[in-house]
Design a protein around this motif. Structure first.
Motif: not given
Length: 325
Positions: A148-151, A274-289
């Motif tokens: 997300v930050l990279s985006d 809400l870009t595709v990259q932001a959605l991807l990062g958000l999804g990864i973070a939620l999976v990690g949690m």
């Protein structure tokens, strides 16, 4: 009315926990959305000032009815320290970041890493056992935040992203301090002492802040009113009650829904992209949690007593945000 745990098989216990759980997520997430709006009407110190004033008045009204027990001895000092970390520290950094242009969704995502950071530090500070799941979960979540930050770093706020990170550190420190020293304080008493301490600290620093205390429009009053009543008094009270009635893992699972809720609501309300990259990062973070918290729950479940009056055992706190978030 008591903030003790309702009987496990009672009608109240069966109905209240799901209802309060559903209410908790949007109330907590609203702090990032409305906080962003409030910083458009007021200086950050004024947002804090009115948040604490409104929340304190609301909880004093509740205390007049419930008459909770007062802290004793050093409990006053421990509650004050917790307040400086969880209220003054956390929200000063978060609101300053929001006013500097950090998106509400990104702020929520960064602070959403606190449950697993608490889990990693719990064995060191609270002498609780820790399995590998929180470590893996935190690493996966960190990858999501990086995506997300990279985006977002090209969005013009640059180093301001450090502010919600500091807010997350303050939240983590306050959570661990609360777990260690304030676990038995009545819900209403804890909120009142926190808000009163935070208000005194804000007023003491006010002469050095050079801020105007008044909102620039009616929308500012609505924003600070919401932050004080719903995001401070109500959301914290709901969290404390859920932590009394269910394990801390239950509350942490709810907190994991906050970043996605905030990011989605921020699109129509704040106009944040809400870009595709932001959605991807958000999804990864939620999976990690969920990896960290879900595996801990599955591993601990045979050794844990069922949800009931005894509350969560010390090692049930691993990987979870504590009573004061």
């Amino acid at each position: 009315m008591s903030d003790r745990v309702p009987p496990a098989g009672s009608r109240w216990g069966f109905l209240l926990v799901p209802v309060l759980s559903v209410l908790f997520v949007p109330l907590w997430a609203s702090g990032f959305i409305v906080g962003k709006i409030a910083t458009g009407y007021l200086d950050v110190p004024a947002v804090l000032l009115w948040r604490f004033v409104v929340a304190l008045v609301a909880m004093l009204a509740v205390a007049a009815v419930l008459r909770p027990a007062l802290p004793r001895g050093r409990a006053w000092l421990h509650l004050a320290v917790t307040a400086l970390l969880l209220q003054v520290g956390q929200f000063t950094f978060v609101y300053t970041g929001l006013s500097a242009g950090v998106p509400a969704g990104l702020s929520s995502l960064i602070l959403g890493m606190a449950p697993l950071l608490v889990g990693l530090l719990t064995p060191l500070l609270l002498k609780a056992r820790l399995g590998p799941a929180p470590v893996f979960g935190l690493l996966i979540g960190a990858v999501g935040v990086y995506v997300v930050l990279s985006d977002e770093l090209g969005g013009g706020f640059g180093a301001a992203v450090v502010l919600p990170v500091l807010g997350m550190v303050s939240l983590t420190a306050g959570t661990l301090y609360q777990k260690r020293f304030n676990d038995e304080t009545p819900v209403v008493t804890s909120v009142i002492v926190q808000m009163a301490t935070s208000l005194v600290a804000t007023l003491a620093a006010w002469p050095f802040l050079g801020a105007s205390p008044w909102p620039s429009g009616f929308g500012g009053w609505l924003a600070v009113g919401w932050l004080g009543i719903f995001n401070s008094a109500a959301a914290f009270a709901l969290m404390f009650l859920l932590l009394r009635w269910r394990h801390t893992v239950h509350v942490s699972a709810l907190l994991n829904l906050v970043p996605a809720t905030t990011a989605l609501v921020a699109v129509p309300v704040l106009g944040e992209p809400l870009t595709v990259q932001a959605l991807l990062g958000l999804g990864i973070a939620l999976v990690g949690m969920y990896v960290g918290l879900g595996l801990v729950r599955r591993r601990r479940r045979p050794a844990e007593p069922p949800d009931g009056p005894a509350g969560a055992p010390p090692d049930a706190a691993v990987g979870a945000v504590g009573r004061e978030t």
